[in-house]
Design an enzyme around this catalytic site. Sequence first.
Site, short mmCIF file in Angstrom:
data_model
loop_
_atom_site.label_atom_id
_atom_site.label_comp_id
_atom_site.label_asym_id
_atom_site.label_seq_id
_atom_site.Cartn_x
_atom_site.Cartn_y
_atom_site.Cartn_z
CG HIS A 154 -2.12 -0.84 1.12
ND1 HIS A 154 -2.10 -2.17 1.45
CD2 HIS A 154 -3.39 -0.57 0.68
CE1 HIS A 154 -3.30 -2.69 1.24
NE2 HIS A 154 -4.10 -1.75 0.76
CE LYS A 194 -3.82 -0.52 4.91
NZ LYS A 194 -5.09 0.09 5.32
P1 NAD Z 1 -7.63 9.89 4.93
O1 NAD Z 1 -6.78 10.20 6.13
O2 NAD Z 1 -7.27 10.50 3.62
O3 NAD Z 1 -9.15 10.30 5.22
C1 NAD Z 1 -9.78 10.18 6.45
C2 NAD Z 1 -10.68 11.41 6.58
O4 NAD Z 1 -11.51 11.26 7.73
C3 NAD Z 1 -9.87 12.71 6.78
O5 NAD Z 1 -10.30 13.66 5.81
C4 NAD Z 1 -10.26 13.16 8.18
O6 NAD Z 1 -10.33 14.57 8.31
C5 NAD Z 1 -11.65 12.54 8.30
N1 NAD Z 1 -12.11 12.42 9.69
C6 NAD Z 1 -11.57 11.68 10.69
N2 NAD Z 1 -12.26 11.89 11.82
C7 NAD Z 1 -13.25 12.78 11.53
C8 NAD Z 1 -14.30 13.39 12.28
N3 NAD Z 1 -14.45 13.13 13.59
N4 NAD Z 1 -15.13 14.25 11.65
C9 NAD Z 1 -14.99 14.52 10.34
N5 NAD Z 1 -14.02 13.97 9.57
C10 NAD Z 1 -13.16 13.12 10.16
O7 NAD Z 1 -7.66 8.29 4.85
P2 NAD Z 1 -8.18 7.37 3.64
O8 NAD Z 1 -7.03 6.91 2.80
O9 NAD Z 1 -9.36 8.03 2.98
O10 NAD Z 1 -8.67 6.08 4.45
C11 NAD Z 1 -9.67 6.15 5.45
C12 NAD Z 1 -9.96 4.74 5.97
O11 NAD Z 1 -10.54 3.95 4.94
C13 NAD Z 1 -8.71 3.97 6.43
O12 NAD Z 1 -9.06 3.20 7.57
C14 NAD Z 1 -8.40 3.06 5.25
O13 NAD Z 1 -7.68 1.90 5.61
C15 NAD Z 1 -9.81 2.72 4.82
N6 NAD Z 1 -9.96 2.24 3.43
C16 NAD Z 1 -10.88 1.23 3.25
C17 NAD Z 1 -11.14 0.77 1.97
C18 NAD Z 1 -12.21 -0.27 1.78
O14 NAD Z 1 -12.50 -0.68 0.63
N7 NAD Z 1 -12.87 -0.72 2.86
C19 NAD Z 1 -10.45 1.32 0.87
C20 NAD Z 1 -9.54 2.34 1.08
C21 NAD Z 1 -9.32 2.81 2.38
#
Ligand code: NAD
Length: 270
Positions: free
Chosen positions: A156, A160
């Site tokens: 990744h 991450k």
């Molecule tokens: P990222 O850090 O770019 O985005 C997370 C977002 O959440 C940020 O913009 C942050 O400001 C926001 N956030 C956190 N707490 C908040 C709150 N209390 N109020 C408002 N906003 C809040 O991360 P990302 O790459 O987008 O990944 C996010 C999650 O998704 C990770 O756990 C990642 O592993 C997971 N993910 C899952 C899949 C899937 O298919 N299930 C795919 C990709 C990523």
Amino acid sequence: MTRIAIMGASGRMGRMLVQAVLEDEHADLGGAVVRSGSSLVGVDIGELCGLGRAGVTAVGSLDRIIDDFDVLIDFTTPATTLDNLAFCAEHGKGMVIGTTGLDAEQSNQLEAYAKRLPLVFAANMSTGVNLSLNLLATAAKALGDAGFDIEVIEAHHRHKVDAPSGTALMMGRAVADALGRDLDQCGVFSRVGQCGPRRSDEIGFATVRGGDIVGEHTVMFVAEGERIEITHKASSRMTFARGAARAAGWVAGRAPGHYDMQDVLGLKHG
Ligand code: NAD
């Protein structure tokens, strides 16, 4: 039409989710939440994502859009996801959760909420990965007890924060379940120094982090003289976002419960 709100709408996945929901003809974007106090509060979410005006402004809390959505899509952090589960259980909303890295206690809390609201929780929302889980179970049953060692390798991007990936764990669990093994007992997550020879029932995990890799997973079945590899490579986060939008349409109005993408895609056996 399912009215969908997106949590963490300015994040890497959040922006993709906004696009996927706006493109989905069966969905309406009901709201978009960013961190409270963020300078993005009040900004048109379509413009924020470079998609042109969407007519939905980013808000700093779910309270502000309480009447505007039926299902919340949440790809944020474990602590935020648990707060949102409490909110959605109390207000009769469904959830699609993609957040990874929940610890055992947080996973137990999620299970308790699943008795109160319908939720789809999947560490990987892509169709290809979810099909791969079925292929892995088939391969494991044929090979796992026939002299083939099983290893899971994932790669990744450098941002991450959890390892191994939720998807790698899901794949390891699919293989372990098919073989009647307990992943907590047979999973090996680090090898360093004089760690001795490999046990035949081990399922090993290795992690690569770097650059902008979206997500790659390979499960190797390795015997003396031959090797089978089942690989999935995601080249765009849109594949996860489209899966999440599809899951939101599927979960709306369902009975409370913990569903996964195998349910959404109709891939469950039996
Ligand atoms: P990222 O850090 O770019 O985005 C997370 C977002 O959440 C940020 O913009 C942050 O400001 C926001 N956030 C956190 N707490 C908040 C709150 N209390 N109020 C408002 N906003 C809040 O991360 P990302 O790459 O987008 O990944 C996010 C999650 O998704 C990770 O756990 C990642 O592993 C997971 N993910 C899952 C899949 C899937 O298919 N299930 C795919 C990709 C990523």
